[in-house]
Design an enzyme around this catalytic site. Structure first.
Site, PDB file in Angstrom:
ATOM      1  N   HIS A  99      22.326 -55.998  -5.256  1.00  0.00           N
ATOM      2  CA  HIS A  99      21.184 -56.545  -5.975  1.00  0.00           C
ATOM      3  C   HIS A  99      21.587 -57.834  -6.698  1.00  0.00           C
ATOM      4  O   HIS A  99      22.760 -58.090  -6.941  1.00  0.00           O
ATOM      5  CB  HIS A  99      20.649 -55.519  -6.966  1.00  0.00           C
ATOM      6  CG  HIS A  99      19.923 -54.397  -6.295  1.00  0.00           C
ATOM      7  ND1 HIS A  99      19.253 -53.424  -6.994  1.00  0.00           N
ATOM      8  CD2 HIS A  99      19.761 -54.085  -4.983  1.00  0.00           C
ATOM      9  CE1 HIS A  99      18.695 -52.578  -6.150  1.00  0.00           C
ATOM     10  NE2 HIS A  99      18.996 -52.956  -4.914  1.00  0.00           N
ATOM     11  N   GLU A 101      21.235 -58.762  -9.804  1.00  0.00           N
ATOM     12  CA  GLU A 101      21.921 -58.533 -11.072  1.00  0.00           C
ATOM     13  C   GLU A 101      23.390 -58.179 -10.825  1.00  0.00           C
ATOM     14  O   GLU A 101      24.277 -58.647 -11.536  1.00  0.00           O
ATOM     15  CB  GLU A 101      21.242 -57.393 -11.854  1.00  0.00           C
ATOM     16  CG  GLU A 101      19.768 -57.643 -12.154  1.00  0.00           C
ATOM     17  CD  GLU A 101      18.820 -57.053 -11.123  1.00  0.00           C
ATOM     18  OE1 GLU A 101      17.724 -56.633 -11.508  1.00  0.00           O
ATOM     19  OE2 GLU A 101      19.158 -57.011  -9.921  1.00  0.00           O
ATOM     20  N   CYS A 127      17.145 -51.858 -11.366  1.00  0.00           N
ATOM     21  CA  CYS A 127      17.230 -50.475 -10.900  1.00  0.00           C
ATOM     22  C   CYS A 127      18.269 -49.744 -11.747  1.00  0.00           C
ATOM     23  O   CYS A 127      18.939 -50.349 -12.584  1.00  0.00           O
ATOM     24  CB  CYS A 127      17.623 -50.444  -9.419  1.00  0.00           C
ATOM     25  SG  CYS A 127      19.371 -50.870  -9.138  1.00  0.00           S
ATOM     26  N   CYS A 130      21.868 -51.253 -11.390  1.00  0.00           N
ATOM     27  CA  CYS A 130      21.979 -52.512 -12.134  1.00  0.00           C
ATOM     28  C   CYS A 130      21.947 -52.260 -13.639  1.00  0.00           C
ATOM     29  O   CYS A 130      22.683 -52.885 -14.397  1.00  0.00           O
ATOM     30  CB  CYS A 130      20.868 -53.467 -11.724  1.00  0.00           C
ATOM     31  SG  CYS A 130      21.033 -54.065 -10.022  1.00  0.00           S
TER      32      CYS A 130
END
Length: 198
Positions: A99, A101, A127, A130
């Site tokens: 992801h 992040e 999420c 993250c």
């Protein structure tokens, strides 16, 4: 600014210094625009996400979602999540990508940039994976643009000391602190992973 017809050989009127200042984006818009720009580098065809980590009005790192370096892109090898019909926000372990992040935090680690106390701007709410990395990296604030259907991520951030704000909102969002039992009920209702061998 008054407009006038341009005659032959006349230069267009320049904006005044005050007009130029008025057109500058504020810091928050500036950094969210950078996160949106980073999302354009995404190699995920399901959702393009970008993130930037900022401290003292200085850009520290950027990230976007996609497969690790030197790994084939899903556009050429196929998307595991699509093949398994995994819904958005569920079973993040069933993905070859990272992801935005995560990539921004990893970039800080690989380049030796300290991000404790920084603000993370992301185009999508983090999420759970993250959220845990953001907490462990000691990031102090998250500013997100769009929501994301991951109740466990919200659960984690609600119990942390991290300020979470929706982009454009001046005060931290009061994330609801559901009980663990309530959260288990929500997770139990989430779709399970289909078994491709059936």
């Amino acid at each position: 600014m008054a407009s006038r017809r341009l005659g032959v050989g006349m230069a267009p009127e320049r904006p005044s210094p005050a007009d130029l200042l008025a057109q500058r984006p504020d810091w928050e818009t500036y950094f969210m625009d950078m996160a949106r720009l980073a999302s354009r580098r995404s190699s995920c065809h399901r959702r393009a996400v970008g993130a930037v980590i900022v401290k003292d009005k200085r850009l520290l790192t950027t990230g976007y979602n996609g497969n690790p370096p030197d790994f084939e892109h899903c556009a050429t090898m196929g998307c595991i999540r699509e093949m398994l019909n995994v819904p958005s926000g569920a079973h993040h372990e069933l993905c070859t990508g990272l992801h935005a992040e995560q990539n921004a935090i990893i970039q800080a680690a690989t380049t030796g940039v300290a991000i404790a106390g920084a603000t993370l701007y992301t185009t999508t709410f983090p999420c759970v994976t993250c959220a845990k990395m953001i907490m462990a990296a000691r990031i102090s604030e998250v500013v997100y643009d769009e929501g994301y259907p991951d109740e466990l991520g919200r659960f984690m951030l609600a119990r942390s000391s991290i300020h979470v704000r929706k982009f454009g909102e001046p005060i931290p969002e009061p994330l609801e602190k559901t009980t663990t039992r309530e959260l288990v009920g929500v997770i139990a209702q989430m779709a399970s992973v289909p078994n491709p061998r059936r």
